[in-house]
Design an enzyme around this catalytic site. Structure first.
Site, short mmCIF file in Angstrom:
data_model
loop_
_atom_site.label_atom_id
_atom_site.label_comp_id
_atom_site.label_asym_id
_atom_site.label_seq_id
_atom_site.Cartn_x
_atom_site.Cartn_y
_atom_site.Cartn_z
N THR A 19 -53.71 15.33 123.93
CA THR A 19 -55.01 14.70 123.66
C THR A 19 -55.16 14.37 122.17
O THR A 19 -55.67 13.31 121.79
CB THR A 19 -56.15 15.65 124.09
OG1 THR A 19 -55.98 15.95 125.47
CG2 THR A 19 -57.52 15.02 123.88
N CYS A 21 -52.20 19.18 120.90
CA CYS A 21 -52.20 18.79 122.32
C CYS A 21 -51.90 17.30 122.45
O CYS A 21 -52.09 16.54 121.50
CB CYS A 21 -53.59 19.08 122.88
SG CYS A 21 -53.80 18.63 124.60
N HIS A 23 -53.35 11.25 121.37
CA HIS A 23 -54.14 10.05 121.72
C HIS A 23 -55.17 9.77 120.61
O HIS A 23 -55.40 8.61 120.25
CB HIS A 23 -54.88 10.25 123.05
CG HIS A 23 -53.97 10.21 124.24
ND1 HIS A 23 -53.42 9.04 124.72
CD2 HIS A 23 -53.50 11.19 125.04
CE1 HIS A 23 -52.67 9.31 125.77
NE2 HIS A 23 -52.69 10.61 125.99
N LEU A 52 -52.21 16.90 137.84
CA LEU A 52 -52.80 17.10 136.52
C LEU A 52 -52.49 15.92 135.60
O LEU A 52 -53.27 15.57 134.73
CB LEU A 52 -52.27 18.41 135.89
CG LEU A 52 -52.92 18.79 134.57
CD1 LEU A 52 -54.30 19.41 134.80
CD2 LEU A 52 -52.07 19.76 133.75
N GLY A 53 -51.33 15.29 135.81
CA GLY A 53 -50.94 14.13 134.99
C GLY A 53 -51.91 12.98 135.18
O GLY A 53 -52.44 12.78 136.27
N GLU A 98 -57.27 23.73 120.83
CA GLU A 98 -56.43 24.88 121.23
C GLU A 98 -56.36 25.83 120.04
O GLU A 98 -55.82 25.46 118.99
CB GLU A 98 -55.03 24.38 121.60
CG GLU A 98 -55.06 23.31 122.69
CD GLU A 98 -53.67 22.77 123.04
OE1 GLU A 98 -52.69 23.18 122.41
OE2 GLU A 98 -53.60 21.94 123.96
N ARG A 129 -36.51 17.45 126.85
CA ARG A 129 -37.54 18.25 127.50
C ARG A 129 -36.96 19.09 128.64
O ARG A 129 -37.36 20.23 128.84
CB ARG A 129 -38.65 17.33 128.04
CG ARG A 129 -39.40 16.68 126.90
CD ARG A 129 -40.52 15.81 127.41
NE ARG A 129 -41.62 15.84 126.44
CZ ARG A 129 -42.82 15.35 126.65
NH1 ARG A 129 -43.11 14.81 127.80
NH2 ARG A 129 -43.74 15.43 125.72
N ILE A 133 -46.81 21.54 129.45
CA ILE A 133 -47.61 22.07 130.57
C ILE A 133 -46.76 22.14 131.83
O ILE A 133 -46.83 23.12 132.58
CB ILE A 133 -48.90 21.24 130.78
CG1 ILE A 133 -49.80 21.37 129.53
CG2 ILE A 133 -49.66 21.70 132.02
CD1 ILE A 133 -51.09 20.58 129.60
N VAL A 144 -56.81 18.17 139.44
CA VAL A 144 -57.05 19.39 138.66
C VAL A 144 -57.61 19.00 137.30
O VAL A 144 -57.04 18.16 136.61
CB VAL A 144 -55.74 20.19 138.47
CG1 VAL A 144 -56.00 21.44 137.63
CG2 VAL A 144 -55.14 20.57 139.81
ZN ZN Z 1 -55.08 20.57 125.07
#
Ligand code: ZN
Length: 346
Positions: free
Chosen positions: A45, A43, A48, A267-268, A69, A205, A180, A291
């Site tokens: 995340t 992910c 990061h 969401l960003g 995940e 992308r 996403i 969200v």
């Molecule tokens: Zn994730």
């Protein structure tokens, strides 16, 4: 047969990178299950956490097994768990919630302020075995294989965001063509939006988005969104915006491109505080919704039902590799030229 040691991918030092370690297999409590992890998704995340940026330094305890995940199979049950079976294939909600808050007690589990994330605050899923509260387990039907099971967490973010507003017959603008954003586009198509346009400045992308689903990709570095709207014969603009990039410029462009009374789901995550033209939002009577995560378990229910009924997001997985090749996986992900990367732990 369960061994007592397992391989796991962990942050072992407060610095860049992750390390494959030998760890003890987690002990489960009376309300937990032990899951043999088969596949995991990397992910943003996790990137990061790998990069050890300011957020990660503030948030991640060291040492920590990362990853959230996953898909796998239940191999042990706590003594109070009587509604799940050993051998059950599953994924699961990685947000571990408290039971005391007003939100939890009224069934809005995803709004519990005490939420702790596996792979972020608690030991995670980048491992051969994962301890998870039985409450968080989501059984997988046969129609959903482990690699799709491993991306249900981010697909859930996409579903939660996309279903924030009624999309039937609407024109939808998605800013940010990461995995996403692309999956949200697929969901918007699946539930009956009219035009779905996705913007980014990364052509790789956008090309992937067009491959995965029936969406109109727009590179806003070279193309004018207004021209696209005219080409599609939109009278006023987009009805609904799904902001997936965290980019200030993208949000400005979204507000500019929306109809009066338009709706935006965010969401960003912007990198810090960012200037927003609120007067524009007020005068356009725009509704904005933040969200977070997935609705527990409504999003999971809807997502699985849609997957069983033809929602196809498999194309967003661009790389499949062995967990032991994680360095290559993270490098690919950091290059910005990939979709989802699934690691195999079997
Ligand atoms: Zn994730």
């Amino acid at each position: 047969m369960i061994k007592n040691k397992m391989h796991a991918l962990a942050k072992t030092r407060p610095e860049v990178g992750l390390e494959m370690i030998e760890a003890d297999i987690p002990q489960i409590g009376p309300d937990d299950v032990l899951i043999r992890v088969n596949k995991t998704g990397i992910c943003g995340t996790d990137i990061h956490i790998w990069n050890w940026d300011e957020w990660a330094q503030r948030t991640i305890p060291v040492p920590l097994i990362t990853g959230h995940e996953f898909a796998g199979e239940i191999v042990a049950l706590g003594k109070n768990v009587d509604d799940l079976k050993i051998g059950q294939r599953c994924s699961g909600e990685g947000h571990l919630i408290g039971k005391q808050s007003r939100q939890s007690r009224s069934g809005k589990f995803h709004l519990d302020p005490q939420t702790r994330g596996i792979g972020v605050n608690e030991q995670g899923a980048f491992a051969e075995y994962l301890r998870l509260p039985a409450f968080n387990v989501v059984p997988l039907p046969d129609a959903i294989d482990d690699e799709i099971g491993a991306i249900l967490d981010p697909l859930g973010n996409a579903v939660h965001t996309a279903l924030s507003f009624d999309l039937v017959g609407e024109d939808v603008l998605i800013t940010g063509a990461g995995p996403i954003g692309i999956m949200a586009a697929a969901v918007a198509r699946h539930v009956g939006a009219r035009h779905v346009v996705i913007t980014d400045i990364n052509q790789d992308r956008l090309d992937l988005a067009a491959k995965v689903t029936d969406v109109i990709p727009v590179n806003v570095a070279t193309e004018n969104l207004k021209d696209v709207q005219n080409r599609l014969k939109m009278v006023q603009g987009f009805d609904v915006g799904l902001e997936m990039s965290g980019s200030q410029i993208a949000l400005d462009q979204m507000v500019e491109s929306l109809v009066m009374g338009g709706r935006i789901a965010l969401l960003g995550i912007p990198p810090g505080k960012s200037p927003v033209d609120w007067s524009r939002i007020v005068f356009k009577a725009i509704t904005i919704k933040g969200v977070y995560g997935r609705e527990i378990f409504e999003t999971w229910y809807k997502m699985i039902a849609m997957l069983e009924n033809g929602l196809d997001v498999r194309g967003v997985i661009t790389h499949r590799m062995k967990a032991s090749d994680y360095i290559a996986g993270f490098e690919t992900m950091r290059s910005g030229k990939s979709g989802k990367i699934v690691l195999d732990w079997s």
